[in-house]
Design a protein around this motif. Structure first.
Motif, PDB file in Angstrom:
ATOM      1  N   HIS A 110       0.821  -1.212   0.000  1.00 20.02           N
ATOM      2  CA  HIS A 110       0.000   0.000   0.000  1.00 20.02           C
ATOM      3  C   HIS A 110       0.855   1.262   0.000  1.00 20.02           C
ATOM      4  O   HIS A 110       0.390   2.346  -0.375  1.00 20.02           O
ATOM      5  CB  HIS A 110      -0.971   0.021   1.189  1.00 20.02           C
ATOM      6  N   ASP A 111       2.129   1.137   0.397  1.00 20.33           N
ATOM      7  CA  ASP A 111       3.041   2.285   0.375  1.00 20.33           C
ATOM      8  C   ASP A 111       3.814   2.398  -0.932  1.00 20.33           C
ATOM      9  O   ASP A 111       4.597   3.330  -1.105  1.00 20.33           O
ATOM     10  CB  ASP A 111       4.064   2.165   1.522  1.00 20.33           C
ATOM     11  N   ASN A 112       3.599   1.434  -1.826  1.00 22.91           N
ATOM     12  CA  ASN A 112       4.445   1.320  -3.016  1.00 22.91           C
ATOM     13  C   ASN A 112       3.695   1.607  -4.311  1.00 22.91           C
ATOM     14  O   ASN A 112       4.016   1.047  -5.351  1.00 22.91           O
ATOM     15  CB  ASN A 112       5.047  -0.095  -3.089  1.00 22.91           C
ATOM     16  N   ARG A 113       2.714   2.460  -4.269  1.00 21.94           N
ATOM     17  CA  ARG A 113       1.917   2.711  -5.467  1.00 21.94           C
ATOM     18  C   ARG A 113       1.812   4.202  -5.768  1.00 21.94           C
ATOM     19  O   ARG A 113       0.799   4.686  -6.245  1.00 21.94           O
ATOM     20  CB  ARG A 113       0.520   2.110  -5.292  1.00 21.94           C
ATOM     21  N   LYS A 114       2.861   4.923  -5.501  1.00 22.39           N
ATOM     22  CA  LYS A 114       2.830   6.357  -5.766  1.00 22.39           C
ATOM     23  C   LYS A 114       2.940   6.613  -7.266  1.00 22.39           C
ATOM     24  O   LYS A 114       3.649   5.905  -7.978  1.00 22.39           O
ATOM     25  CB  LYS A 114       3.975   7.051  -5.014  1.00 22.39           C
ATOM     26  N   PRO A 115       2.238   7.625  -7.762  1.00 24.49           N
ATOM     27  CA  PRO A 115       2.338   7.960  -9.188  1.00 24.49           C
ATOM     28  C   PRO A 115       3.714   8.487  -9.542  1.00 24.49           C
ATOM     29  O   PRO A 115       4.545   8.764  -8.670  1.00 24.49           O
ATOM     30  CB  PRO A 115       1.253   9.021  -9.385  1.00 24.49           C
ATOM     31  N   ALA A 116       3.941   8.645 -10.834  1.00 23.06           N
ATOM     32  CA  ALA A 116       5.261   9.032 -11.327  1.00 23.06           C
ATOM     33  C   ALA A 116       5.731  10.342 -10.706  1.00 23.06           C
ATOM     34  O   ALA A 116       4.978  11.310 -10.632  1.00 23.06           O
ATOM     35  CB  ALA A 116       5.224   9.151 -12.847  1.00 23.06           C
TER      36      ALA A 116
END
Length: 507
Positions: free
Chosen positions: A175-181
């Motif tokens: 859940h912490d690893n889905r930041k946009p570009a």
């Protein structure tokens, strides 16, 4: 004396076949053969990497005191196959038989088993879980979900464990690893190595033999021995690992690597030991040099996903690559081989693949893979494409990722639902859509993003299979709430777009 076979993805000094052999009497056989270089149209960089790494590994074995019978691709006595070379070398050395470590493809396992030579196959214990261990875990389970297998591998290895509990209190930090570009990337990408004389000789050979294959050969910058691979790993742990977790799903027009490790080709060829890699990454966390979400996310890919897909490949057997649960039959579009397309995300991912023999997991799964699934492309053709174009692709790892995870062709052994999305996911995770001829916000019309049309088209034509899937019910409820005229427009426009694709038009 015996022959000791070492394959191009078994370049490890502690290979089980080498441990079993006698350095004083046995002969190591390594061979660059046309059969292995051409059973799919491999990317020239992939061929060059393999041949250069093989030559350097053979040199290291000789330095260590081994007798090595090495056949180069252009050797006039080259038989063209691994089995042919073993038979030739057995006659040359009056060998009693062959010791080998289990190959990672059923094709080679069968060929070696059918040879008119006595063979002794040893397990490939560079992996954490043996076949029996995976089968014991899988037997009796209704669903073979990787997450639970991964937890067992954490317990077995002790990686990121605090006694009997996971470090930080949770097993998974996705859940912490889905930041946009991100706007800027502060890491310069993978370490690049200038070709030495050995590599240059291989590059010239590959250019002459395979220069017409998809993909560019030069510039060539891969590590080609274990020392270089270790240097690259240290370079990435210091510069890329700290932000890897945050942006591992992101994609950018002008940055092909972001914070990715690009170690898959080195691990899969044997230049890096997977468990040692994970321990080095864990140490960065222990030293306060990388956050837990980044370290856990990377380790999960190695001891979780990598081990899991190997288990699936060998458990399911040789026919796994032929499965086609959804009955898809469309030919692979020419855009996958670099033909013109107005779809910027496809164009960027394919161009990167052609240049680097590399694309990260979201480009593979949610751009090219997502498109192939939505468009109904024959999964066998999709499988062969991925196997051909990526430097880290060997069938044991590539086939489950494509046949199972990406194309749902195994009917749900790996994935509980198809990994499909409309254009919105790509828009959220990349800057691709801003440069595209299509409009991601348009759901219908001439400029509508093809992912938007094909997403609903896929759900509509496979309704009988997926409407009852609890993870997909909401998608069908949205479809059912649309008025009939809108659904009819989507079906018609998607059909028209696919007809243009079938005709070979640039779409």
């Amino acid at each position: 004396m015996r022959l000791v076979l070492v394959l191009g993805d078994q370049l490890s000094a502690d290979l089980s076949a080498l441990r079993k052999a006698d350095k004083e009497t046995d002969v190591v056989v390594m061979a660059e053969v046309a059969d292995e270089a051409s059973y799919v149209p491999h990317h020239p960089k992939k061929i060059a990497f393999t041949l250069a790494a093989m030559r350097k590994f053979a040199a290291s074995l000789r330095k260590d005191g081994w007798q090595v019978a090495y056949t180069k691709l252009d050797d006039p006595e080259n038989c063209g196959t691994i089995t042919g070379e073993l038979i030739r070398r057995a006659a040359e050395h009056d060998a009693a038989g062959v010791i080998h470590t289990e190959p990672g493809e059923w094709r080679l396992i069968t060929a070696l088993g059918d040879m008119p030579l006595k063979t002794h196959c040893l397990p490939d214990d560079r992996f954490i879980a043996c076949h029996q261990e995976f089968d014991d875990w899988a037997n009796g389970r209704k669903a073979l979900r990787m997450e639970y297998f991964y937890r067992d591998m954490r317990r077995k290895t002790g990686l990121l464990m605090d006694g009997g509990s996971p470090e930080g209190g949770k097993w998974n930090y996705d859940h912490d690893n889905r930041k946009p570009a991100p706007d800027d990337v502060e890491y310069g990408g993978p370490m690049r190595f200038a070709p030495d004389d050995t590599v240059e000789q291989v590059l010239d050979l590959v250019q002459a033999r395979f220069g017409d294959n998809f993909g560019t050969l030069r510039p060539f910058w891969f590590a080609t021995d274990s020392a270089q691979a270790q240097q690259h790993l240290a370079h990435w742990i210091k510069g890329g690992l700290p932000r890897f977790g945050d942006f591992q799903d992101a994609m950018l027009n002008d940055n092909r690597f972001l914070y990715h490790a690009v170690v898959g080709l080195y691990v899969n060829a044997g230049l890096l030991d997977p468990l040692a890699v994970c321990r080095a990454v864990e140490q960065a966390y222990r030293d306060g040099a990388a956050p837990l979400n980044a370290v856990e996310g990377f380790i999960r890919q190695i001891i979780g996903w990598r081990e899991y897909v190997r288990g699936i490949y060998f458990r399911e057997g040789p026919d796994y690559v032929t499965r086609n649960a959804l009955g898809h039959s469309r030919d692979l579009p020419a855009m996958f081989w670099g033909a013109d397309t107005a779809m910027n995300c496809i164009a960027k991912s394919v161009a990167q693949t052609g240049s680097e023999a590399y694309a990260h997991h979201i480009q593979r799964l949610m751009v090219t893979g997502n498109f192939a699934l939505l468009a109904g492309v024959d999964p066998a053709q999709v499988h062969e494409w991925y196997l051909a174009v990526y430097a880290d692709a060997y069938e044991w790892v590539e086939a489950p990722n494509v046949i199972g995870m990406s194309q749902f062709a195994d009917g749900g052994i790996i994935a509980s639902k198809p990994y499909i999305s409309s254009g919105n996911y790509i828009h959220k995770m990349s800057d691709y859509c801003g440069n595209c001829a299509y409009r991601v916000q348009d759901k219908t019309g001439d400029k509508a993003c093809p992912f938007n049309l094909l997403y609903w088209h896929f759900l509509d034509r496979h309704r009988d299979r997926f409407a009852g899937n609890p993870r997909m019910g909401n998608m069908y409820r949205v479809w059912d709430r649309m008025d009939e005229d809108r659904r009819k427009t989507i079906r018609q426009e998607a059909d028209d777009w696919l007809r243009r694709l079938n005709k070979g038009e640039a779409v």
